[in-house]
Write a protein that holds these residues in place. Structure first.
Motif, short mmCIF file in Angstrom:
data_model
loop_
_atom_site.label_atom_id
_atom_site.label_comp_id
_atom_site.label_asym_id
_atom_site.label_seq_id
_atom_site.Cartn_x
_atom_site.Cartn_y
_atom_site.Cartn_z
N ASP A 24 0.83 -1.20 0.00
CA ASP A 24 0.00 0.00 0.00
C ASP A 24 0.86 1.25 0.00
O ASP A 24 2.03 1.24 0.41
CB ASP A 24 -0.92 0.04 1.22
N THR A 25 0.26 2.35 -0.46
CA THR A 25 0.91 3.66 -0.46
C THR A 25 0.03 4.64 0.29
O THR A 25 -1.18 4.70 0.05
CB THR A 25 1.13 4.17 -1.91
N ILE A 26 0.65 5.40 1.18
CA ILE A 26 -0.06 6.46 1.91
C ILE A 26 0.49 7.78 1.39
O ILE A 26 1.69 8.05 1.50
CB ILE A 26 0.16 6.34 3.43
N LEU A 27 -0.39 8.58 0.79
CA LEU A 27 0.00 9.88 0.26
C LEU A 27 -0.34 10.96 1.28
O LEU A 27 -1.48 11.05 1.73
CB LEU A 27 -0.72 10.16 -1.05
N PHE A 48 5.44 -5.06 7.90
CA PHE A 48 4.68 -5.31 6.69
C PHE A 48 5.35 -6.39 5.85
O PHE A 48 6.58 -6.47 5.80
CB PHE A 48 4.54 -4.01 5.89
N SER A 49 4.55 -7.20 5.16
CA SER A 49 5.07 -8.31 4.36
C SER A 49 5.82 -7.80 3.13
O SER A 49 6.72 -8.47 2.63
CB SER A 49 3.93 -9.24 3.94
N SER A 50 5.44 -6.65 2.63
CA SER A 50 6.16 -5.97 1.55
C SER A 50 6.08 -4.47 1.83
O SER A 50 5.36 -4.04 2.74
CB SER A 50 5.57 -6.34 0.18
N THR A 51 6.78 -3.70 1.04
CA THR A 51 6.96 -2.29 1.35
C THR A 51 5.66 -1.49 1.36
O THR A 51 4.87 -1.56 0.42
CB THR A 51 7.94 -1.63 0.36
N VAL A 52 5.48 -0.73 2.43
CA VAL A 52 4.44 0.29 2.52
C VAL A 52 5.17 1.63 2.34
O VAL A 52 6.17 1.89 3.00
CB VAL A 52 3.71 0.25 3.88
N THR A 53 4.67 2.43 1.43
CA THR A 53 5.31 3.71 1.12
C THR A 53 4.50 4.87 1.69
O THR A 53 3.29 4.92 1.50
CB THR A 53 5.46 3.89 -0.41
N ILE A 54 5.20 5.76 2.38
CA ILE A 54 4.61 7.02 2.85
C ILE A 54 5.25 8.10 1.99
O ILE A 54 6.46 8.32 2.06
CB ILE A 54 4.91 7.25 4.35
N ALA A 55 4.44 8.75 1.16
CA ALA A 55 4.99 9.68 0.17
C ALA A 55 4.21 10.99 0.14
O ALA A 55 3.05 11.05 0.54
CB ALA A 55 4.94 9.04 -1.22
N ALA A 56 4.88 12.01 -0.38
CA ALA A 56 4.22 13.30 -0.59
C ALA A 56 3.19 13.14 -1.70
O ALA A 56 3.49 12.58 -2.76
CB ALA A 56 5.24 14.36 -0.98
N ALA A 57 1.98 13.62 -1.47
CA ALA A 57 0.96 13.61 -2.53
C ALA A 57 1.41 14.50 -3.68
O ALA A 57 1.17 14.19 -4.84
CB ALA A 57 -0.39 14.07 -1.98
#
Length: 114
Positions: A24-27, A48-57
């Motif tokens: 998942d990605t959190i913007l 997390f089982s694979s990468t969760v990304t926290i990114a600038a919208a």
């Protein structure tokens, strides 16, 4: 299937982290998300089982984090976030405003630490 979750407050970010899964990605919309204490706990799993990304919208208007304490996390990526700490009169010189410990597969891409 990966989810994209857009948030605009620290409370929404923490809620998104508590319910998202690998891939998942959190913007983060532009704004100040304050001091983030992201510590793996039974009610707040940061493994997390694979990468969760926290990114600038919007990479041209990066969200700001004033402090980060990340512990016990796995597979978490930060992308285009401004980590902006301001020294306060009387603070110890060895203060660590940004800390990552007991964690694996943590990445910072396009981030600024100030």
């Amino acid at each position: 299937m990966s989810n994209i979750i857009t948030v605009s407050t620290q409370a929404e970010l923490l809620n998104a982290l508590s319910s998202c899964g690998g891939g998942d990605t959190i913007l983060l919309k532009a704004g100040n998300y304050g001091d983030l204490s992201l510590i793996d706990k039974p009610k707040f799993d940061l493994n997390f089982s694979s990468t969760v990304t926290i990114a600038a919208a919007d990479p041209n208007a990066p969200p700001t984090v004033t402090k980060l304490d990340l512990r016990g996390a796995e597979n978490l990526a930060f992308d285009n976030i401004l980590f902006d700490y301001t020294y306060q009169e009387g603070q110890q010189l060895w203060t660590k405003p940004f800390s990552v410990s007991s964690s694996q597969n943590i990445s910072f891409t396009g981030c600024t630490f100030d």
